[in-house]
Each structure stands twice: as C-alpha cells, then as structure tokens.
Design a protein around this motif. Structure first.
Motif, PDB file in Angstrom:
ATOM      1  N   SER A   1     -20.454   6.206  38.336  1.00 44.57           N
ATOM      2  CA  SER A   1     -20.943   7.358  39.151  1.00 44.57           C
ATOM      3  C   SER A   1     -20.471   8.851  38.302  1.00 44.57           C
ATOM      4  CB  SER A   1     -20.487   7.372  40.560  1.00 44.57           C
ATOM      5  OG  SER A   1     -19.125   7.504  40.655  1.00 44.57           O
ATOM      6  N   HIS A   2     -21.424   9.516  38.042  1.00 48.63           N
ATOM      7  CA  HIS A   2     -21.125  10.939  37.571  1.00 48.63           C
ATOM      8  C   HIS A   2     -20.250  10.926  36.200  1.00 48.63           C
ATOM      9  CE1 HIS A   2     -22.778  12.406  41.122  1.00 48.63           C
ATOM     10  NE2 HIS A   2     -22.152  11.636  42.016  1.00 48.63           N
ATOM     11  N   SER A   3     -20.612   9.816  35.515  1.00 54.65           N
ATOM     12  CA  SER A   3     -19.734   9.567  34.267  1.00 54.65           C
ATOM     13  C   SER A   3     -20.753   9.690  33.047  1.00 54.65           C
ATOM     14  CB  SER A   3     -19.042   8.515  34.263  1.00 54.65           C
ATOM     15  OG  SER A   3     -18.040   8.633  35.246  1.00 54.65           O
ATOM     16  N   GLU A   4     -20.250   9.399  31.786  1.00 62.27           N
ATOM     17  CA  GLU A   4     -21.072   8.945  30.628  1.00 62.27           C
ATOM     18  C   GLU A   4     -20.328   8.103  29.910  1.00 62.27           C
ATOM     19  OE1 GLU A   4     -21.640  12.603  28.138  1.00 62.27           O
ATOM     20  OE2 GLU A   4     -22.529  13.730  29.825  1.00 62.27           O
ATOM     21  N   ILE A   5     -21.005   7.061  29.330  1.00 62.47           N
ATOM     22  CA  ILE A   5     -20.317   5.940  28.543  1.00 62.47           C
ATOM     23  C   ILE A   5     -21.575   5.294  27.710  1.00 62.47           C
ATOM     24  CG2 ILE A   5     -21.130   4.310  30.511  1.00 62.47           C
ATOM     25  CD1 ILE A   5     -18.404   2.866  29.330  1.00 62.47           C
ATOM     26  N   GLU A   6     -20.978   4.961  26.357  1.00 61.59           N
ATOM     27  CA  GLU A   6     -22.021   4.379  25.603  1.00 61.59           C
ATOM     28  C   GLU A   6     -21.191   3.557  24.599  1.00 61.59           C
ATOM     29  OE1 GLU A   6     -22.827   7.226  21.724  1.00 61.59           O
ATOM     30  OE2 GLU A   6     -23.824   7.688  23.501  1.00 61.59           O
ATOM     31  N   TYR A   7     -21.792   2.661  23.883  1.00 59.85           N
ATOM     32  CA  TYR A   7     -21.427   1.843  22.827  1.00 59.85           C
ATOM     33  C   TYR A   7     -20.088   0.982  23.281  1.00 59.85           C
ATOM     34  CZ  TYR A   7     -20.189  -0.377  18.376  1.00 59.85           C
ATOM     35  OH  TYR A   7     -19.848  -1.352  17.351  1.00 59.85           O
ATOM     36  N   SER A   8     -20.266   0.456  24.664  1.00 63.32           N
ATOM     37  CA  SER A   8     -18.916  -0.165  25.302  1.00 63.32           C
ATOM     38  C   SER A   8     -19.263  -1.356  26.103  1.00 63.32           C
ATOM     39  CB  SER A   8     -18.515   0.916  26.220  1.00 63.32           C
ATOM     40  OG  SER A   8     -17.979   1.998  25.480  1.00 63.32           O
ATOM     41  N   ILE A   9     -18.448  -2.060  26.538  1.00 66.39           N
ATOM     42  CA  ILE A   9     -18.616  -3.147  27.147  1.00 66.39           C
ATOM     43  C   ILE A   9     -17.799  -3.015  28.569  1.00 66.39           C
ATOM     44  CG2 ILE A   9     -18.474  -5.767  27.577  1.00 66.39           C
ATOM     45  CD1 ILE A   9     -18.572  -5.882  24.439  1.00 66.39           C
ATOM     46  N   VAL A  10     -18.433  -3.130  29.865  1.00 60.37           N
ATOM     47  CA  VAL A  10     -17.798  -3.044  30.998  1.00 60.37           C
ATOM     48  C   VAL A  10     -17.963  -4.549  31.705  1.00 60.37           C
ATOM     49  CG1 VAL A  10     -17.613  -1.729  33.105  1.00 60.37           C
ATOM     50  CG2 VAL A  10     -18.553  -0.666  30.880  1.00 60.37           C
ATOM     51  N   LEU A  11     -16.597  -4.879  32.118  1.00 57.86           N
ATOM     52  CA  LEU A  11     -16.656  -6.342  32.541  1.00 57.86           C
ATOM     53  C   LEU A  11     -16.756  -6.143  34.070  1.00 57.86           C
ATOM     54  CD1 LEU A  11     -15.593  -7.030  29.783  1.00 57.86           C
ATOM     55  CD2 LEU A  11     -14.186  -8.486  30.932  1.00 57.86           C
ATOM     56  N   PRO A  12     -17.073  -7.514  34.873  1.00 59.43           N
ATOM     57  CA  PRO A  12     -17.268  -7.213  36.317  1.00 59.43           C
ATOM     58  C   PRO A  12     -16.358  -6.563  37.100  1.00 59.43           C
ATOM     59  CG  PRO A  12     -17.806  -9.399  35.238  1.00 59.43           C
ATOM     60  CD  PRO A  12     -17.111  -8.769  34.206  1.00 59.43           C
ATOM     61  N   ARG A  13     -17.297  -5.833  38.068  1.00 58.77           N
ATOM     62  CA  ARG A  13     -16.450  -4.881  39.225  1.00 58.77           C
ATOM     63  C   ARG A  13     -15.840  -4.042  38.844  1.00 58.77           C
ATOM     64  NH1 ARG A  13     -15.563 -10.154  39.389  1.00 58.77           N
ATOM     65  NH2 ARG A  13     -13.495  -9.952  38.848  1.00 58.77           N
ATOM     66  N   ALA A  14     -15.789  -3.630  37.421  1.00 61.28           N
ATOM     67  CA  ALA A  14     -15.164  -2.073  37.305  1.00 61.28           C
ATOM     68  C   ALA A  14     -15.874  -1.068  37.823  1.00 61.28           C
ATOM     69  CB  ALA A  14     -15.180  -2.211  35.720  1.00 61.28           C
ATOM     70  N   SER A  15     -14.883   0.063  38.038  1.00 60.68           N
ATOM     71  CA  SER A  15     -15.675   1.153  38.517  1.00 60.68           C
ATOM     72  C   SER A  15     -15.215   2.453  37.685  1.00 60.68           C
ATOM     73  CB  SER A  15     -14.967   1.398  40.021  1.00 60.68           C
ATOM     74  OG  SER A  15     -15.339   2.593  40.626  1.00 60.68           O
ATOM     75  N   ILE A  16     -16.142   3.445  37.296  1.00 58.76           N
ATOM     76  CA  ILE A  16     -15.895   4.455  36.424  1.00 58.76           C
ATOM     77  C   ILE A  16     -16.640   5.539  37.388  1.00 58.76           C
ATOM     78  CG2 ILE A  16     -16.270   5.565  34.546  1.00 58.76           C
ATOM     79  CD1 ILE A  16     -16.541   2.849  33.111  1.00 58.76           C
ATOM     80  N   SER A  17     -15.574   6.652  37.688  1.00 59.33           N
ATOM     81  CA  SER A  17     -16.317   7.599  38.601  1.00 59.33           C
ATOM     82  C   SER A  17     -15.707   9.109  37.977  1.00 59.33           C
ATOM     83  CB  SER A  17     -15.756   7.471  39.754  1.00 59.33           C
ATOM     84  OG  SER A  17     -16.212   8.511  40.827  1.00 59.33           O
ATOM     85  N   GLY A  18     -16.616  10.106  37.917  1.00 58.06           N
ATOM     86  CA  GLY A  18     -16.242  11.300  37.532  1.00 58.06           C
ATOM     87  C   GLY A  18     -15.465  11.408  36.272  1.00 58.06           C
ATOM     88  N   VAL A  19     -16.066  10.786  35.313  1.00 56.17           N
ATOM     89  CA  VAL A  19     -15.255  10.877  33.920  1.00 56.17           C
ATOM     90  C   VAL A  19     -16.295  11.150  33.015  1.00 56.17           C
ATOM     91  CG1 VAL A  19     -14.152   9.333  32.223  1.00 56.17           C
ATOM     92  CG2 VAL A  19     -13.660   8.816  34.651  1.00 56.17           C
ATOM     93  N   GLY A  20     -15.673  11.909  31.912  1.00 58.12           N
ATOM     94  CA  GLY A  20     -16.597  12.437  30.897  1.00 58.12           C
ATOM     95  C   GLY A  20     -16.871  11.638  30.026  1.00 58.12           C
ATOM     96  N   ARG A  21     -16.995  11.873  28.527  1.00 56.84           N
ATOM     97  CA  ARG A  21     -17.393  10.627  27.546  1.00 56.84           C
ATOM     98  C   ARG A  21     -16.436   9.596  27.375  1.00 56.84           C
ATOM     99  NH1 ARG A  21     -22.620  10.967  25.566  1.00 56.84           N
ATOM    100  NH2 ARG A  21     -22.884  10.166  23.300  1.00 56.84           N
ATOM    101  N   ILE A  22     -17.147   8.450  27.517  1.00 52.63           N
ATOM    102  CA  ILE A  22     -16.123   7.096  27.303  1.00 52.63           C
ATOM    103  C   ILE A  22     -17.116   6.509  26.188  1.00 52.63           C
ATOM    104  CG2 ILE A  22     -15.388   4.806  28.093  1.00 52.63           C
ATOM    105  CD1 ILE A  22     -14.953   6.231  30.716  1.00 52.63           C
ATOM    106  N   GLU A  23     -16.546   5.964  25.243  1.00 53.48           N
ATOM    107  CA  GLU A  23     -17.397   5.492  24.073  1.00 53.48           C
ATOM    108  C   GLU A  23     -16.396   4.271  23.270  1.00 53.48           C
ATOM    109  OE1 GLU A  23     -17.055   8.381  20.262  1.00 53.48           O
ATOM    110  OE2 GLU A  23     -18.591   8.335  21.635  1.00 53.48           O
ATOM    111  N   ALA A  24     -17.176   3.333  22.685  1.00 49.03           N
ATOM    112  CA  ALA A  24     -16.258   2.351  21.828  1.00 49.03           C
ATOM    113  C   ALA A  24     -15.116   1.804  22.605  1.00 49.03           C
ATOM    114  CB  ALA A  24     -15.771   2.970  20.648  1.00 49.03           C
TER     115      ALA A  24
END
Length: 355
Positions: A299-322
């Motif tokens: 939610s309200h986040s940016e992510i690319e070129y990444s792998i997110v495993l089950p049930r993880a939560s990312i909230s209100g975070v700017g750029r995540i990559e690799a």
C-alpha cells in the motif's frame, strides 16, 4: 532411468531468508525453484525420482508431496548433513540400484529443459555425461579441463587457480559405474565427498566421460542477485492474465498476471510482473520484473525488480528495488524525527542505508 534431485543444502548464500525457509522453495515468478527442476525431469520422461533432503525435509515434503502433481513417483532420501554431492549419491545407492540416472541440483535453473541431454545419454551411454558453461568466476564452481579434441581430462572443485573457465552445470548423467567411484572417495579439504573427484576417478580408470556445452540460459540460484535475474527471465516469458480484481482507477501496462483473489486498487503495474493469489495492492506502483507472492499487502509504496514472499506487508515506503523480501515481513517508514535508523537484523543480513 531414474532421477536424483538434490534439495538438502543449507543455502548459506541466501541467508537470512534460508534461516527459516528451504532455499529450493524460494519462488521465481511465484513458483519454487525446485518445481522447475522437477518439471524438467518429468518432461524428459523420467518418473522414479529420489529427492535428497536435509534439515528442511518437512517443508520440502509438504510442498512436493508424493510427486503426482509433477507426474513423478517420489522417494525421499534423508541426508543428515550436507557432506557433498557424491555423498548424496552414496546414500541413494539402494534407491538407484543398478539403473542409469540423472542428478539434478534443486536450486539450478536451465532454460530449455534437459530432454536433449537425456536422449543423448540414453543413446551413447558414457559412464558420465556432464554439462559445462563458460563463467567469469570459475573458482566458485566445479571446473572442467578439456584437451585439444574437447575431451574431459580433468575436474576440480572450486579451485584457487582454475585451469579453464568451464564450470559444471548442476545436471549430471551417470551409469552405475559412478557407485564404484564414490566408494573409493575420501573427504576433500572442505570435508565433503566431491562429485568432481568421483568423475575424475572414472576418467583415471579409463571410463568414458562426455561433456555438453550449455548454449541456453543457466543459473545457480544460490544468491539474491541470481534469484532476481532468474525471476526476470521467467517473467519475460509469462503471458498476461487477469483473474483477480482490478478497479477502473488502476492501470496495467504490458504482461501482468493478476492471480485469483488478488485485488488491485488505484495502482499502476508495469509488466512483466505477477501479483499472487489474495494479494492486495493499494495506491502503489509495481514496476517491471517484480513477483508479489500470495497474501501480500502493498500500500502506498513503490517496488520494482524484486521478489516478495508470501504474506509480506509493505506500507508507505518510497522506492524499493533489487530486493528479496521474506515471508511475513513488515516494511514501514521510520519516524521522521529523531533522525535515526532502528534495525532488527538476523544473522548474515545485508543492509544498505541512505544517509
């Protein structure tokens, strides 16, 4: 012919993820790496398959079951310590009996499968058939030395001074002659029974050892960089498919897979990307080459070129990559003040902080 699939390694290069998960079950495009290997074995016409498992045996057995989902008949073989590939052959001797077999490392990924290799081996029946590929860092692998006519004359495991740049790919074919070789081995300086030493024994004893150069894509998915690269490659081949819910305020660009039960709201997803079953994406940007697993919340986040495993939560975070983000992880912003970083990190973690 039988198959021996190795899924017992500790996965030290993927820590801290592998402190709690089997490295062979880390997903690529939301499917465990091990499953690609099992599918390759089945596609080559091999049915009886032994899977060598270690401390993570319960997790792997739960994921694979009896093998029927892959068209295989699976037998689990317990390796109580990772004592080398040749040790895995030794503990599987009763299962293998006198049959020819293909040995497949469960964390390897090969584009194009192994059908041609199996067919060639069945026709020519050398004592051993290995696959080779040129690598930039041969000292990290088993290395083969060829003579002027392209015949295998020597092998060495992770040499300090490699004699070539030809690394052994994690797929091998053997006749029952390999058992005599393994029986003669002593532990190497690493404390393991090395499959390279066993193949060298065959060569020295006058047995025929053949090699095939891999012309397609191969990766040993033993570290995060390679996992992300394999994820990228697999995602590039997936056709677009939307079985979940995408609201009118969202935008899907390119090849995007939205699996059943997933919900995408006020978000932009640029493929190739996959959104797992039951995942919820809200007010976010999901960039290319990203796999979001089942049950995740972004939610309200940016992510690319990444792998997110089950049930993880990312909230209100700017750029995540690799990035490789584990099961049930929570990623949230730090408080604006005071300016400090608060960290809870497991063993072998790697953290990059912008100051």
């Amino acid at each position: 012919m039988k198959a021996l699939v190795l899924a017992g390694g500790a996965g030290t290069r993927l820590r801290p993820i592998t402190h709690t998960s089997a490295k062979q079950l880390v997903p690529v495009a939301n499917k465990p790496v091990l499953f690609y290997g099992l599918e390759a074995v089945a596609a080559a016409g091999v049915r009886e398959t032994g899977i060598v498992v270690g401390d993570t045996h319960a997790e792997i057995e739960a994921a694979v079951g009896d093998g029927s989902a892959f068209g295989l008949q699976v037998t689990y073989l317990r390796q109580h310590a990772p004592l080398g590939l040749a040790h895995a052959v030794a503990i599987a001797r009763d299962f293998l009996a006198g049959d020819d077999f293909v040995m497949y490392l469960g964390d390897n990924f090969i584009v194009g499968g192994i059908n041609g290799l199996v067919d060639r081996f069945a026709h020519d029946r050398p004592a051993a058939q290995i696959m080779l590929t040129q690598v930039a860092d041969p000292g990290q692998f088993g290395v083969a030395e060829l003579d002027s006519e392209g015949r295998v004359v020597g092998l060495e495991e992770k040499p300090r001074h490699p004699k070539s740049d030809l690394a052994l790919v994690g797929v091998y074919m053997f006749t029952a002659a390999i058992h005599d070789a393994v029986a003669e081995l002593k532990p190497s300086g690493r404390g393991e029974l090395e499959i390279t030493d066993a193949i060298q024994w065959l060569i020295d004893a006058g047995h025929r050892v053949e090699s095939t150069m891999v012309t397609g894509y191969w990766k040993d998915t033993g570290n995060v960089t390679d996992m992300l690269e394999v994820n990228r490659l697999v995602l590039e081949s997936l056709p677009a498919r939307v079985e979940g819910t995408v609201d009118p305020g969202s935008e899907l660009i390119g090849r995007v897979v939205v699996e059943p039960g997933a919900m995408v709201t006020r978000s932009r997803i640029v493929g190739p990307a996959v959104i797992g079953a039951g995942a919820v994406i809200t007010g976010s940007y999901i960039g290319p080459f990203t796999s979001i697993a089942a049950g995740c919340s972004i939610s309200h986040s940016e992510i690319e070129y990444s792998i997110v495993l089950p049930r993880a939560s990312i909230s209100g975070v700017g750029r995540i990559e690799a990035s490789l983000i584990g099961h049930d992880v929570e990623v949230t912003p730090a408080p604006a003040t005071p300016r400090a970083h608060r960290l809870v990190l497991g063993d072998h973690s790697k953290v990059q902080i912008s100051c």
